[in-house]
Design an enzyme around this catalytic site. Structure first.
Site, PDB file in Angstrom:
ATOM      1  CG  ASP A   8      -1.989  -1.063   1.167  1.00 38.46           C
ATOM      2  OD1 ASP A   8      -2.005  -1.812   0.168  1.00 38.46           O
ATOM      3  OD2 ASP A   8      -2.800  -1.139   2.103  1.00 38.46           O
ATOM      4  CG  ASP A 130     -13.372  -2.200  -0.785  1.00 42.26           C
ATOM      5  OD1 ASP A 130     -12.767  -3.241  -1.091  1.00 42.26           O
ATOM      6  OD2 ASP A 130     -13.015  -1.069  -1.163  1.00 42.26           O
TER       7      ASP A 130
END
Length: 243
Positions: A8, A130
């Site tokens: 990330d 998500d």
């Protein structure tokens, strides 16, 4: 089932967030390339890059870090998500050598964009869904919708989406274990291969997913666990290969 290490990116650094909160950040490395190299040496067959700034700002921010990783490992399949909101951005990433584009928010707010991408870049489009209690969230998880994740996933079957990255928000970055039940439920109800994400913290989670992989779970994205040492990446991939 392949184990996919997550890198990330925030302001050029490798970080992890807890539950997607930009203010709750842990920095693990200043060099995305060195981090990718670490996982390649341990047998990674694909890496998962996320432009966190891009996810929140709606445009790519960590492009140089992404292209450095792609250039350093030309034979390593790379999937990228975060801020891919138009065809121009998608095309730039594909031209830079990215193998898979992960579309999150735009897949929810503008499904036709996914259809267009699938036509333009066959087999290179991944949808990132998500969910919180089965309901989809967008905009870097800041916006909760009333859309059911299973119903939405079915919409993408006709488009030719290569896979779905399914993240359970409540588990992400919390090291509480993956939500196997929800992941399997989604895999059973869609023909699109599922990549599990969120909360995978140890070999027990890997085993739990692997047992159910025949339902259509093709991979597992691992983040905080391999950075904090509760899961050995090399061991996890070797275990999957042996079983």
């Amino acid at each position: 089932m392949i184990v996919i290490p997550a890198i990330d990116l925030k302001n050029g650094q490798c970080v992890r967030l807890r539950q997607g909160l930009m203010e709750d950040t842990t920095v693990f490395s200043d060099s995305p390339v060195e981090m990718a190299e670490q996982w390649v040496k341990q047998g990674a067959r694909r890496v998962h890059l996320v432009d966190l700034n891009g996810a929140f700002e709606g445009r790519p921010v960590n492009v140089s870090s992404v292209t450095e990783v792609v250039s350093a490992f030309p034979d390593l399949p790379v999937q990228i998500g975060g801020g891919i909101r138009n065809m121009q951005i998608a095309n730039a990433y594909i031209e830079a050598g990215i193998d898979y584009l992960i579309i999150g928010t735009m897949a929810v707010t503008n499904p036709e964009f996914v259809s267009e991408l699938c036509r333009e870049f066959p087999s290179k489009v991944i949808v990132g869904l998500d969910a919180n209690d089965g309901l989809v969230a967008t905009q870097g998880w800041t916006q909760q919708t009333d859309l059911n994740v299973v119903n939405l996933s079915k919409k993408f079957e006709q488009y030719g989406v290569s896979s779905i990255v399914y993240t359970d928000i409540a588990r992400d970055g919390m090291m509480q274990g993956v939500n196997i039940e929800a992941t399997v439920d989604l895999a059973k109800q869609t023909s699109i291969p599922i990549i599990a994400s969120g909360g995978i913290s140890n070999m027990e989670d890997i085993f739990g997913l692997l047992v159910e992989a025949h339902h259509g779970i093709m991979g597992a994205i691992i983040g905080r666990a391999i950075y904090e040492g509760t899961l050995d990446f090399k061991q996890a991939q070797q275990f999957c290969d042996a079983n």
